[in-house]
Design an enzyme around this catalytic site. Structure first.
Site, PDB file in Angstrom:
ATOM      1  N   HIS A   3      -3.920   8.203  35.744  1.00  0.00           N
ATOM      2  CA  HIS A   3      -3.829   8.208  34.221  1.00  0.00           C
ATOM      3  C   HIS A   3      -4.734   7.098  33.590  1.00  0.00           C
ATOM      4  O   HIS A   3      -5.516   7.802  32.718  1.00  0.00           O
ATOM      5  CB  HIS A   3      -2.419   7.600  33.989  1.00  0.00           C
ATOM      6  CG  HIS A   3      -2.046   7.199  32.596  1.00  0.00           C
ATOM      7  ND1 HIS A   3      -1.055   8.333  31.752  1.00  0.00           N
ATOM      8  CD2 HIS A   3      -2.131   6.640  31.261  1.00  0.00           C
ATOM      9  CE1 HIS A   3      -0.993   7.849  30.360  1.00  0.00           C
ATOM     10  NE2 HIS A   3      -1.761   6.988  30.182  1.00  0.00           N
ATOM     11  N   GLU A   4      -5.125   6.133  34.075  1.00  0.00           N
ATOM     12  CA  GLU A   4      -5.935   5.146  33.451  1.00  0.00           C
ATOM     13  C   GLU A   4      -7.372   5.737  33.659  1.00  0.00           C
ATOM     14  O   GLU A   4      -8.316   5.710  32.782  1.00  0.00           O
ATOM     15  CB  GLU A   4      -5.783   3.791  33.962  1.00  0.00           C
ATOM     16  CG  GLU A   4      -4.504   3.041  33.516  1.00  0.00           C
ATOM     17  CD  GLU A   4      -3.989   3.070  32.096  1.00  0.00           C
ATOM     18  OE1 GLU A   4      -5.042   3.240  31.393  1.00  0.00           O
ATOM     19  OE2 GLU A   4      -2.914   3.143  31.860  1.00  0.00           O
ATOM     20  N   HIS A  55      -8.182   7.983  30.791  1.00  0.00           N
ATOM     21  CA  HIS A  55      -8.410   7.469  29.727  1.00  0.00           C
ATOM     22  C   HIS A  55     -10.063   7.026  29.787  1.00  0.00           C
ATOM     23  O   HIS A  55     -10.719   7.061  28.875  1.00  0.00           O
ATOM     24  CB  HIS A  55      -7.875   6.155  29.321  1.00  0.00           C
ATOM     25  CG  HIS A  55      -6.315   6.422  28.867  1.00  0.00           C
ATOM     26  ND1 HIS A  55      -6.241   6.936  27.578  1.00  0.00           N
ATOM     27  CD2 HIS A  55      -5.084   6.224  29.225  1.00  0.00           C
ATOM     28  CE1 HIS A  55      -4.905   7.219  27.318  1.00  0.00           C
ATOM     29  NE2 HIS A  55      -4.326   6.357  28.584  1.00  0.00           N
ATOM     30  N   GLU A  96      -4.433  10.273  24.897  1.00  0.00           N
ATOM     31  CA  GLU A  96      -3.314  10.401  25.805  1.00  0.00           C
ATOM     32  C   GLU A  96      -3.556  11.941  26.559  1.00  0.00           C
ATOM     33  O   GLU A  96      -3.238  11.844  27.807  1.00  0.00           O
ATOM     34  CB  GLU A  96      -2.074  10.135  25.304  1.00  0.00           C
ATOM     35  CG  GLU A  96      -0.890  10.016  26.079  1.00  0.00           C
ATOM     36  CD  GLU A  96      -0.916   8.514  26.977  1.00  0.00           C
ATOM     37  OE1 GLU A  96      -1.869   7.936  26.797  1.00  0.00           O
ATOM     38  OE2 GLU A  96       0.095   8.518  27.682  1.00  0.00           O
TER      39      GLU A  96
HETATM   40 ZN    ZN Z   1      -2.037   6.189  28.461  1.00  0.00          ZN
END
Ligand code: ZN
Length: 506
Positions: free
Chosen positions: A264-265, A268, A294
């Site tokens: 997830h990170e 980003h 997101e």
């Molecule tokens: Zn996030």
């Protein structure tokens, strides 16, 4: 280049430098700082933020923006220079509306409320937190007044995170999501074949988890030259330029949840890494909105990292690293386990299907608080009732309910909806990627992500904040925000994982 534009660029570069320096301090605070460093840090951060605000709202910037109007009209509106003037003017007009004393009050109140929230949460006592939350809301209400809103008051708050999207638009999309997710979750609970999730719990030594993750993230686009990964209490991603990306992670030695947080990170991080380097040191650098940000983290975590293709490729590797915890197989059992659906209390631990309802609940309560339709004293009951209505779970304590998220203690309202907007966008973007890269699934199954990353960089990341969030999304997916692909994706997956026959459509 126009002399005044050069002057504006130089001033903005300094503002940007101060902001990035503040990010370094913030990153250090969460990763490296020894405990006794804590008292000095808020003062250092406040000093940098005050200086950046003063430089940015200085009359000289306003004068330059005025003088540049005729020159701006001679520019190609899609050029970096035109975008720079346009976006700076918008940011400037917002920034000068808020008196510095009000900003300082908001920051001070947030700092006090965060301390109270930590204590209230550990005592599971909402009443301890209530007066400070009340103060945060009062100050936010004064903040909204600064913009003399013609529409809904919540629009002002939402605009800070998802510029150009209105409360009404979000409400309409979320209503469609709720209408489909509530019965889907019920159908999984009633008719679904059971999914064995036991293999997600076991002995998973953290150093070996990191070994696996580093090999996966390197395939996604992480490089040792430009990225770092360090442990923190709450995973996050930040960056100090497009060539200095910091991820933080959190791991447990008895489960693999940290692995998905890291993917997830990384999503980003890839967005910031893909921002065109010529946008560095300008307000155009980086992600255009929290929703689009997101969308990138959810895309790598879920569309890639929870796909069957991905686990067909990587399960054998994971199993060779954890031969005791994982059974032999082709990854099918693991794929089903990491996609299991189970209503639960805590948003950040929720699965892909139930996650949206956690966000919708917060969005509804926030609007009611901001409009004065809900008294703070009634907030915990309203929370608990809706958790039962939407997810069928009983909230045993405030700590597991209304006190679980940090956002409201920091005076942050209007942020939550972007989590679900990002999930909605992530599926639209994934489908657009599939049209551009016809063998995308085969590539994922081969562990090859270069074409996907480069397509995302070319169509989305490199533009930074040059266009509005809506324009940016339209460039990538060819149309406006649409929840249908997201809903159909969740229904297909539930059908696949649970053997459900879910009527698609509606
Ligand atoms: Zn996030």
């Amino acid at each position: 280049m126009d002399r005044r534009l050069q002057e504006l660029r130089e001033k903005l570069a300094e503002v940007e430098d101060l902001g990035r320096a503040a990010r370094v301090l913030g990153w250090d605070q969460q990763t490296m700082m020894p405990p006794t460093g804590a008292p000095a840090r808020p003062q250092q951060l406040a000093a940098l933020e005050r200086l950046a605000h003063e430089l940015f709202t200085a009359p000289a910037i306003g004068r330059l923006l005025e003088e540049l109007r005729p020159y701006e009209e001679s520019l190609d509106p899609e050029s970096i220079d035109a975008s720079l003037v346009r976006v700076t003017r918008r940011d400037y007009e917002k920034a000068v509306r808020v008196p510095p004393e009000l900003s300082a009050d908001i920051a001070r109140s947030a700092s006090l409320a965060q301390q109270a929230w930590v204590e209230a949460r550990s005592a599971s006592d909402f009443e301890r937190f209530r007066p400070l939350l009340e103060r945060n809301l009062e100050l936010k209400s004064r903040y909204v007044d600064c913009f003399e809103p013609a529409g809904e008051r919540y629009d002002v708050l939402l605009d800070d995170f998802e510029h150009g999207t209105t409360t009404g638009e979000v409400r309409e999309i979320f209503a469609r999501v709720k209408e489909r997710l509530v019965p889907l979750i019920a159908a999984v609970g009633e008719a679904g074949r059971p999914v064995d999730t036991s293999l997600l719990q076991g002995a998973y030594p953290i150093d070996r988890q990191l070994e696996f993750e580093r090999s996966v993230l390197a395939r996604f686009g992480y490089t040792d030259e430009s990225w770092r990964m360090d442990p923190s209490a709450h995973p996050f991603a930040t960056n100090f330029s497009s060539r200095d990306i910091r991820l933080t992670t959190r791991h447990f030695d008895d489960n693999l949840s940290g692995m998905f947080a890291s993917m997830h990170e990384c999503g980003h991080g890839l967005y910031e890494y893909g921002s065109a380097p010529e946008l560095d040191r300008t307000p155009l650098a980086g992600g255009v909105s929290l929703g689009l940000h997101e969308s990138q983290s959810r895309l790598w975590e879920n569309l890639v990292g929870r796909s069957r293709q991905f686990w067909r490729r990587f399960y054998p590797e994971l199993r060779s690293i954890f031969p005791d915890a994982l059974r032999a197989g082709d990854g099918e059992e693991f794929y089903r386990a990491v996609n299991s659906v189970k209503p639960s209390l805590i948003r950040v631990e929720a699965d892909e299907v139930t996650y949206g309802l956690h966000v919708i609940l917060r969005f509804e309560l926030e609007q009611e608080l901001v409009d004065g339709r809900l008294e703070l004293a009634a907030l915990p009951d309203a929370w608990n009732e809706r958790m039962f209505e939407y997810l069928g779970v009983e909230v045993p304590t405030d700590a597991d309910g209304v006190l679980q998220d940090i956002h409201w203690s920091g005076g942050i309202f209007g942020y939550f909806p972007t989590y679900l907007l990002g999930s909605v966008m992530s599926v639209q973007i994934w489908e657009a990627a599939g049209r551009a890269i016809p063998d995308l699934d085969e590539r994922v199954e081969a562990g090859e992500f270069d074409a996907l990353r480069e397509w995302l960089r070319e169509t989305l990341h490199r533009h930074g904040r040059m266009f509005t969030p809506k324009e940016t999304l339209a460039r990538v997916v060819g149309g406006p925000l649409d929840p249908e692909p997201y809903l159909a994706y969740l229904e297909r997956k539930a059908e696949d994982v649970y053997g459900l026959a879910v009527p698609v459509g509606g």
